[in-house]
Design a protein around this motif. Sequence first.
Motif: not given
Length: 194
Positions: A67-74, A152-173
Amino acid sequence: MKRHLVRLTLLCGFALLSTIVQAHSLQNKLYDTGEAIPKPRVMTGFVEMQHARGVPNVPFLDEAGQTQTLKQHQGKLVLVNLWATWCVPCLREIPQLQQLKQQYQGKNIAIVPISIDEDPKEVRPFLTKHNFKDYQTWFDPTQNIEQIIPANVVPATYFFDTKGNLVGFVRGYLDWGDKDVAPYLDQLIAKYGQ
């Protein structure tokens, strides 16, 4: 007449979905992200959110079944790339993301690919077949990611800040190998990776 009703139904459904998403986003607003970083043309599809959004900590699996979580990259800016073996544009992004991961090794960014394939056993043979044997990915066969972001769209890329909060995204290539991507990522790291 039927087409008109179908369109009207779709529009109403879309309006309702937008309202629900906006209401959900309003509840999770944590802080104002300030002025958006000016985007190069290649990043046109990237949305830097006006307010960071809190997200739940959900589990994923690595290739060893752990098991892995995004929290480990905070403490780092986290770039999560959703992909699948059946996604042709994903196949184009993988080598570019591999190169970015090497380029940014030791910097304050974590690049985390997450496969949404239903059967994780098919992923490693697919990567090996396409000469991506060193590409490490997590798996989300039950789509836990849906608790955080839409899958529901791939590829999709999401960005999280140092505390794990969503701050941005791009959906699609996105052409991650474009010369203007790295300077933009450097600015995102400076803003959200501190």
